[in-house]
Scaffold this motif. Structure first.
Motif, short mmCIF file in Angstrom:
data_model
loop_
_atom_site.label_atom_id
_atom_site.label_comp_id
_atom_site.label_asym_id
_atom_site.label_seq_id
_atom_site.Cartn_x
_atom_site.Cartn_y
_atom_site.Cartn_z
N ARG A 1 41.89 43.85 20.89
CA ARG A 1 41.83 44.07 22.03
C ARG A 1 43.41 42.31 22.01
O ARG A 1 43.88 42.82 22.97
CB ARG A 1 40.61 43.17 22.25
CG ARG A 1 40.70 43.52 24.08
CD ARG A 1 39.30 42.40 24.07
NE ARG A 1 39.08 42.21 25.69
CZ ARG A 1 39.30 43.81 26.17
NH1 ARG A 1 39.62 44.97 26.31
NH2 ARG A 1 38.71 43.16 27.56
N ASP A 2 43.56 42.48 21.48
CA ASP A 2 44.84 41.88 21.20
C ASP A 2 45.91 42.04 20.26
O ASP A 2 46.47 41.47 18.81
CB ASP A 2 44.37 39.60 20.17
CG ASP A 2 45.20 38.89 21.11
OD1 ASP A 2 46.97 39.24 21.23
OD2 ASP A 2 45.26 38.19 20.87
N PRO B 1 41.62 48.10 31.84
CA PRO B 1 41.07 47.05 31.70
C PRO B 1 40.09 47.11 30.74
O PRO B 1 39.29 46.31 30.08
CB PRO B 1 40.10 47.19 32.92
CG PRO B 1 40.51 48.97 34.07
CD PRO B 1 42.19 48.87 33.23
N CYS B 2 40.06 48.15 29.67
CA CYS B 2 39.11 48.67 28.81
C CYS B 2 39.78 48.33 27.87
O CYS B 2 38.88 47.08 26.74
CB CYS B 2 38.55 49.89 27.98
SG CYS B 2 38.13 51.24 29.54
N THR C 1 42.39 45.33 28.08
CA THR C 1 42.80 44.09 28.25
C THR C 1 41.98 42.79 29.57
O THR C 1 41.68 43.51 29.25
CB THR C 1 44.37 44.53 29.28
OG1 THR C 1 44.76 45.93 29.03
CG2 THR C 1 45.02 43.38 29.62
N PRO C 2 42.35 41.39 28.90
CA PRO C 2 41.70 40.26 28.88
C PRO C 2 42.13 40.59 30.98
O PRO C 2 42.92 40.91 30.81
CB PRO C 2 42.14 39.35 28.56
CG PRO C 2 43.17 39.91 27.25
CD PRO C 2 43.01 41.03 27.22
N PHE C 3 40.59 40.29 31.29
CA PHE C 3 41.54 39.94 32.61
C PHE C 3 42.89 39.30 33.46
O PHE C 3 43.39 39.83 34.15
CB PHE C 3 40.14 39.31 33.68
CG PHE C 3 40.32 39.41 35.22
CD1 PHE C 3 40.11 40.35 35.64
CD2 PHE C 3 40.87 38.47 35.69
CE1 PHE C 3 40.80 40.76 37.21
CE2 PHE C 3 41.09 38.32 37.25
CZ PHE C 3 40.75 39.23 38.01
N SER C 4 43.52 38.28 32.45
CA SER C 4 44.32 37.45 32.61
C SER C 4 45.18 38.22 32.90
O SER C 4 46.13 38.82 33.61
CB SER C 4 43.49 36.21 32.56
OG SER C 4 44.02 36.54 30.35
N PHE D 1 34.37 46.04 36.77
CA PHE D 1 33.58 44.55 36.37
C PHE D 1 34.90 43.58 37.41
O PHE D 1 34.89 42.75 37.63
CB PHE D 1 33.77 44.17 35.61
CG PHE D 1 32.49 44.25 34.84
CD1 PHE D 1 31.22 43.24 34.90
CD2 PHE D 1 31.81 45.52 33.75
CE1 PHE D 1 30.39 43.35 34.14
CE2 PHE D 1 30.55 45.69 33.43
CZ PHE D 1 29.49 44.75 33.69
N GLU D 2 35.78 43.83 37.34
CA GLU D 2 37.21 43.22 37.68
C GLU D 2 37.51 43.58 38.88
O GLU D 2 38.82 42.71 39.76
CB GLU D 2 38.23 43.64 36.69
CG GLU D 2 39.26 44.91 36.81
CD GLU D 2 40.32 44.97 36.18
OE1 GLU D 2 40.15 44.42 35.73
OE2 GLU D 2 41.58 45.38 36.69
N TYR D 3 36.92 44.07 39.84
CA TYR D 3 36.78 44.64 41.16
C TYR D 3 37.10 43.68 42.34
O TYR D 3 37.70 43.05 42.75
CB TYR D 3 36.60 45.57 41.63
CG TYR D 3 36.40 45.59 43.03
CD1 TYR D 3 37.62 45.83 44.05
CD2 TYR D 3 35.14 44.78 44.08
CE1 TYR D 3 37.38 45.99 45.67
CE2 TYR D 3 35.03 45.54 45.40
CZ TYR D 3 36.20 45.22 45.94
OH TYR D 3 36.35 45.50 47.44
N ARG E 1 40.70 42.08 43.39
CA ARG E 1 40.72 42.44 44.85
C ARG E 1 40.94 40.90 45.69
O ARG E 1 41.63 39.80 46.23
CB ARG E 1 39.24 42.66 45.60
CG ARG E 1 39.44 42.06 47.25
CD ARG E 1 38.06 42.39 47.54
NE ARG E 1 37.15 41.20 47.22
CZ ARG E 1 35.66 41.55 47.43
NH1 ARG E 1 35.51 42.49 48.29
NH2 ARG E 1 34.87 40.18 47.02
N ARG F 1 42.61 37.76 43.62
CA ARG F 1 43.70 38.54 43.08
C ARG F 1 45.04 38.58 44.09
O ARG F 1 46.18 37.75 44.75
CB ARG F 1 44.39 38.40 42.35
CG ARG F 1 43.69 37.52 40.94
CD ARG F 1 44.61 36.59 40.81
NE ARG F 1 43.89 35.75 39.66
CZ ARG F 1 43.98 35.80 38.32
NH1 ARG F 1 45.65 35.78 38.32
NH2 ARG F 1 43.63 34.41 37.56
#
Ligand code: SF4
Ligand code: SF4
Lengths: 400, 348
Positions: B108-109, B267-268, B270-273, B304-306, B310, B312
């Motif tokens: 992930r990172d 999104p799978c 990557t962190p949301f930020s 989840f991130e929707y 939205r 943002r």
């Protein structure tokens, strides 16, 4: 007749509830609290004197207290899809509204996330860290289809990083204290495995309700002395039953295996089975996933192994073989498979498991679709029909 | 033949006849190219009959269609990356059912050295599975990078007022690149780029698409039929596949791994930020007025991130709408009507 309950399992349920209250007091007195995902290396937190709280378990409790519906609706009002895991919806509903049983969860100083089991929790903890602005440590755990050494090294290295992360947050973890908590964790594993294994005995001394309740202890407290103390009492009581030849059911006709997370808001299906003489002797949810043995002289490696080869984080090959092994060893006559809309990683094997049990061991299954904490998609009628058919199939199998 | 017509044909053929299928845009295409075998992206069969008896229907229909394709047995081998829970399930079922396959984990990172090393190790595993020799990989990287540059050049042209391609045309270029031989794709895209200066521009409200996969082009046509032009698509079967280049030098597998740091964020993994930053940056760069979340039903990572994404986008003045799809024919008209209402909101 339903299964007779174990007094020591009841004690465990009180202790679990009390943790939620204790965490608030702990924090008020300057202690640190972390919100962690199940199957995170909490042995490290216990060694550091940080108290872990489990939102997933809290959501399950919301289900049992029958407040989950209200909370999942709160999440949906905020734009979260009804198709997302209801543990998440329930918990985020609690975070957004402040409502929930046991006076709510103490706020976290730290967020700890393990990437085993599912992506759901990764997204969930990221949302928490955005909303609560608490520091997040993500233990990135790869999915394991094969046993490759570099997976283990990668996780081990991150556990070291976790210790550095905690040091930055002002809490030191010494190697000695870590060894001690790993030792305690191993002892709890050993006790838990013994209890579970005693369910192989006929008649089976412990039913599903007691197994589900006491499981929370091995999930939330590995590395804390309370797990050892209470599991010893549980083991003692179960042993006594075995010694007396007393089963949880007065008359044990069938032995079943339950799959997936149960419908917490309505465990009626367990009672329905018991009333027909069918006792759950093993659950894929409670058995072995939580309790591998650890070697305290190699704490980091032991923990890396425990949290890497963790149930849903493994290939079907490994998981189905393990389930078949359990079915054989526990002399299971039938299986009840909950196809749980919330948990895609757990439910994706449902049909393959059913086929494998049928093809390899001629064991029939009842399969029903529902959700673990969202009661809107549960129908007793549908479940009853499937269970009746299973009882029929098991009776026929017994006659053969 | 007109290059667009040939690209369209490739999309219709869906990579049929290829020996190896790959499941995700995080699969290192370079290693497939270096294997010397024919390969294609798995974008699914039309039916889901076999798959529906293997995995519950509350998993996204795209993945079930892909599973169907794997179980139908035309592909000899399947590779991919473990991204979302559904892909993990599908990969596990395929492998359990005897499909010869190899999937890799994406840390992930990747900005951390140890994570990058881990990824390289996973790439080695895949290279071995595919029989990709090191020399071949280097050459393959050049071809794939060239193709990415060409597609990205085309994408950049959409940032201008009245872009010379419609969203549908651009999407054909993107999707076809996953379904046909790489070198031929590159030739066609270059040919197309040469003809663009003489083309007239597409007009209408500027919108971007956010979602995972899209295989029914009619949905995209329905969106643009309402008088808007899709100027960027953040789709895993679209721009997201191409965005971001590998570093110019280094060992081959390290270059492939390092590209994952700069590529378009999914999104799978990557962190949301970071995701939010990338999406808002693209929204600005392509000067979009509106964003359409065209999400596969049951697609957890995006769902989840929707809500936060939205928020943002709206905070930087981008209007949004949500449409969940299983890409059925009956949805085309519904989508057209919904977009019609949306365009009105955009003042178009
Ligand atoms: S998706 Fe499954 S494993 Fe993940 S949090 Fe939900 S119930 Fe737990
Ligand atoms: S559409 Fe979404 S849920 Fe389906 S495979 Fe892609 S990322 Fe996973």
């Amino acid at each position: 007749m339903r299964a007779s309950r174990l007094a020591s399992a009841r004690e465990i349920s009180y202790a679990i509830g009390a943790r939620v209250l204790a965490a608030k007091l702990y924090r008020e007195q300057g202690g640190k609290v972390a919100w962690v995902t199940a199957l995170s290396p909490v042995e490290v937190l216990y060694a550091a004197g940080i108290m872990p709280l489990y939102p997933e378990q809290y959501s399950a409790a919301c289900g049992a207290f029958k407040t989950s519906l209200k909370l999942v609706e709160k999440a949906e009002e905020a734009g979260y899809s009804q198709d997302l895991c209801s543990y998440f919806r329930c918990h985020i509903g609690h975070v957004l509204s402040g409502e929930g049983p046991l006076g709510g969860l103490a706020k976290p100083d730290i967020l700890l996330l393990s990437g085993n089991l599912c992506l759901t929790r990764v997204k969930w903890w990221e949302i928490l860290s955005e909303k609560l602005k608490a520091p997040l440590f993500h233990l990135d755990i790869p999915f394991v289809a094969e046993e490759d050494s570099w997976h283990l090294e990668y996780v081990r290295w991150q556990i070291e990083e976790l210790m550095e992360f905690l040091a930055e947050a002002g809490v030191e973890v010494t190697l000695d204290s870590l060894k001690r908590s790993v030792e305690l964790s191993d002892e709890a594993s050993k006790l838990w495995n013994e209890v579970m294994d005693l369910r192989k005995v006929r008649p089976c001394p412990m039913g599903a309700r007691d197994a589900f309740t006491s499981m929370f202890l091995i999930v939330t407290c590995p590395g804390h002395p309370v797990a050892v103390v209470l599991l010893k009492r549980l083991l003692k009581e179960v042993r006594e039953r075995v010694a007396d030849g007393r089963g949880a059911l007065e008359e044990e006709k069938f032995r079943v295996m339950l799959d997936n997370i149960p419908t917490w808001y309505d465990l009626w299906f367990v009672d329905y089975l018991e009333e027909r003489g069918a006792i759950s002797v093993a659950e894929t949810y409670t058995y072995s996933v939580w309790s591998p043995r650890l070697d305290f002289s190699k704490p980091l490696e032991s923990l890396a192994r425990k949290y890497l080869y963790a149930g849903l984080n493994e290939s079907f090959e490994r998981r189905i073989k393990a389930a078949l092994e359990v079915a054989k060893e526990f002399e299971v006559d039938g299986a009840v498979i909950h196809v749980n809309r919330s948990c895609k990683p757990y439910s994706s094997w449902a049909y393959e498991l059913k086929n494998a049990l049928r093809d390899e061991l001629e064991i029939p299954s009842a399969v029903f679709e529902a959700d673990m904490t969202d009661p809107r998609v549960f129908s007793r009628e549908q479940v009853r029909t499937r269970l009746d058919a299973l009882i029929e199939a098991m009776s026929e199998r017994a006659r053969r | 033949m007109d290059p667009l017509a040939e690209l369209m044909q490739a999309v219709k053929a869906r990579g049929r006849g290829a020996a190896i299928g790959y499941v995700c845009s995080y699969t290192p295409e370079e290693l497939l190219e270096a294997s010397g075998e024919s390969y294609t992206r798995v974008i699914g069969s039309n039916s889901t009959e076999l798959a529906d008896s293997a995995i519950p229907t509350f998993t996204c229909r795209f993945a079930r269609r892909c599973l169907q394709q794997m179980l139908e047995g035309e592909l000899k081998r399947v590779v991919g990356a473990y991204t979302c829970d559904t892909v993990r399930g599908v990969a596990s079922i395929a492998s359990w059912r005897g499909v010869e396959s190899c999937f890799i984990n994406i840390p992930r990172d990747i900005s951390k050295k140890r994570s990058l090393e881990y990824l390289v190790r996973e790439l080695e595993k895949l290279a071995e599975f595919l029989g990709a020799a090191e020399g071949g990989v280097e050459e393959a990287i050049e071809v794939c990078e060239e193709d990415r540059r060409a597609v990205m050049r085309l994408a950049e042209l959409r940032a201008v007022e009245e872009p010379p391609v419609t969203g549908v045309e651009a999407y054909l270029v993107e999707l076809s690149g996953m379904l046909m031989p790489k070198r031929r794709h590159l030739e066609l895209v270059q040919e197309l780029l040469d003809t663009l200066p003489s083309r007239s521009g597409a007009t209408g409200a500027r919108v971007m698409l956010i979602g995972s996969t899209l295989t029914n082009i009619k949905l995209l046509e329905a969106i643009e039929a309402e008088g808007c032009v899709v100027v960027y698509d953040d789709l895993c079967t679209g721009c997201r596949f191409y965005w971001g280049l590998a570093p110019a030098s280094g060992k081959p597998l390290e270059r492939i791994a390092a590209r994952y740091v700069s590529r378009a964020k999914c999104p799978c993994v990557t962190p949301f930020s970071e995701r939010a930053e990338y999406i808002t940056e693209q929204a600005r760069r392509f000067r979009v007025q509106g964003a359409i979340f065209l999400l596969q039903k049951f697609c957890d990572p995006h769902l989840f991130e929707y809500p936060a994404l939205r928020e943002r986008l709206e905070s930087i003045g981008v209007e949004t709408m949500l449409f969940e799809t299983e890409e059925g024919e009956a949805e085309v008209e519904k989508l057209r009507i919904a977009v019609g209402g949306f365009i009105e909101r955009l003042g178009g």
